[in-house]
Write an enzyme that holds these catalytic residues in place. Structure first.
Site, PDB file in Angstrom:
ATOM      1  N   ASP A 214       0.829  -1.205   0.000  1.00 23.54           N
ATOM      2  CA  ASP A 214       0.000   0.000   0.000  1.00 23.54           C
ATOM      3  C   ASP A 214       0.864   1.256   0.000  1.00 23.54           C
ATOM      4  O   ASP A 214       2.042   1.229   0.388  1.00 23.54           O
ATOM      5  CB  ASP A 214      -0.955   0.005   1.199  1.00 23.54           C
ATOM      6  CG  ASP A 214      -0.233  -0.002   2.538  1.00 23.54           C
ATOM      7  OD1 ASP A 214       0.753  -0.756   2.683  1.00 23.54           O
ATOM      8  OD2 ASP A 214      -0.650   0.744   3.452  1.00 23.54           O
TER       9      ASP A 214
ATOM     10  N   GLU B  63       0.039  -1.242   5.719  1.00 26.63           N
ATOM     11  CA  GLU B  63       1.129  -0.807   6.586  1.00 26.63           C
ATOM     12  C   GLU B  63       1.015   0.677   6.877  1.00 26.63           C
ATOM     13  O   GLU B  63       1.289   1.125   8.008  1.00 26.63           O
ATOM     14  CB  GLU B  63       2.480  -1.124   5.914  1.00 26.63           C
ATOM     15  CG  GLU B  63       3.698  -0.911   6.816  1.00 26.63           C
ATOM     16  CD  GLU B  63       4.248   0.514   6.795  1.00 26.63           C
ATOM     17  OE1 GLU B  63       5.133   0.816   7.624  1.00 26.63           O
ATOM     18  OE2 GLU B  63       3.809   1.329   5.955  1.00 26.63           O
TER      19      GLU B  63
END
Length: 402
Positions: free
Chosen positions: A90, A152
């Site tokens: 991400d 994350e």
């Protein structure tokens, strides 16, 4: 060991550059999910697995809703002594940032590769994926794992499920390298982080009648002032680590909302804040200082207005810091492969390394790119950094043949 002393000056192999272009092309901002990116990687892995070479296995580890997924890949035999290469898929948003080019299209200018996530941390993932074919052609005696996570950037939410799966294997890997951007210097310590939200409920009254009410905004101001005081106290105490550029635990209030009108004593005020704690100090002892003050203040105010309340909730659960290890197997393994690099020491930003360590793995942070570029408009990774990581990935595979 790579025999080319000038490998950092060489362009990265076409595979890693091509992979980086493919990965940057996916808008994998956390709010959108990462399934399309995962499917792209799985398709490539499936095609590669059908050719001769070392075993290549992969599996998804999804969130509860099935909207996002980790991807766990194993290259080589299912034997002890494996190494995990960990990276998150991400990226942070680009909203409102003045980019000079399309953030989701890799663009090269003056030896730099621009695109959202190019540095943080699709560059590292691209280098790993670009070496898969090379690793499969080696006589690996220990496996390599790629651990690609989701979410994350919003609290290291995805990795724990994957780490749990790794730890439960009959032959769990030996150590983990988290490829966050450190300019290819090994980092053996990092701070942890906890994100909080405090909600103050006061008592509305006309602003000309101060004794009749309790302003939630004023109460929040006292709490915020106490938060800053706690940080100053921490900076003056002996619990500091000079390896960090900010050697003490820090507290920061990033957002405040409250009140309805200038002439109304505010009924509600909410503020979001964080604690970035040294791993040896932890979050709990720091929060207790704030909570004692909050409970005392609440008791004092309830004598005047029984409905007053101060409530704090955890918005993002504690991401553990990475503690220094006296005998650090991850550093002992990686340092010889990095030539003359010495440990950088410590970083203030959070990574998944502490989660690996908490699960029993020896962990280290080391990857291409400069953290100063992360989350910025015109984020980039230098071509030479990508090349240095490619060279390290090749030497790492060779080391697992011994």
């Amino acid at each position: 060991m790579d025999q080319n002393p000038d490998h950092e000056a060489c362009p990265p192999p076409r595979e890693s550059r091509d992979w980086l272009a493919r990965l940057v092309g996916f808008d994998s901002v956390s709010r959108h999910g990462n399934l399309a990116l995962i499917e792209e990687i799985e398709t490539a892995l499936g095609a590669l697995a059908s050719s001769p070479g070392q075993p290549l296995c992969f599996e998804r580890i999804e969130n509860d809703e099935g909207t996002k997924s980790n991807l766990l890949v194993r290259v080589g035999p299912d034997l002890p002594g494996g190494v995990v290469l960990s990276g998150h898929t991400d990226v942070v948003p680009v909203d409102g940032q003045p980019w000079s080019s399309d953030p989701f299209e890799l663009t090269e200018r003056d030896g730099r590769l621009y695109g959202r996530g190019s540095c943080d941390m699709k560059g590292f993932i691209a280098c790993c994926l670009g070496q898969l074919e090379y690793w499969r052609g080696l006589e690996l005696k220990h496996p390599l794992y790629l651990a690609l996570s989701y979410d994350e950037e919003i609290g290291c939410l995805g990795a724990p499920r994957m780490i749990e799966r790794l730890a439960a294997k009959p032959h769990p890997p030996h150590l983990a390298i988290i490829g966050e951007p450190t300019m290819m210097r090994p980092v053996t310590r990092q701070k942890g982080i906890t994100v909080l939200r405090t909600r103050v409920t006061g008592l509305e009254a006309h602003s000309s009648q101060i004794p009749s009410g309790v302003s939630a905004v004023h109460v929040a101001a006292r709490l915020i002032s106490r938060i800053e005081t706690i940080m100053h106290e921490l900076s003056e105490e002996r619990a500091c680590d000079e390896a960090y550029n900010v050697p003490y635990s820090t507290l920061h209030v990033g957002k405040v909302e409250g009140g309805t009108a200038i002439n109304i004593m505010a009924r509600e005020c909410v503020f979001d804040w964080e604690v970035r704690h040294l791993p040896e100090q932890g979050f709990k002892t720091i929060f207790e200082r704030f909570d004692r003050f909050a409970r005392s203040l609440e008791f004092e105010l309830r004598e005047r207005a029984p409905t007053v309340s101060i409530d704090t909730e955890t918005v993002v659960a504690t991401v553990p810091g990475l503690r220094a290890e006296a005998d650090n197997p991850a550093l002992a393994f990686l340092a010889p492969l990095l030539r003359d690099e010495t440990p950088q020491g410590a970083v203030a930003f959070a990574t998944e390394a502490g989660q690996f360590q908490q699960a029993g793995f020896s962990a280290i942070v080391c990857g291409p790119g400069d953290i100063a570029q992360a989350h910025q408009p015109d984020e980039f990774i230098a071509v030479e950094q990508l090349a240095a990581c490619d060279a390290l990935m090749r030497r790492l595979g060779e080391a697992l043949c011994r």
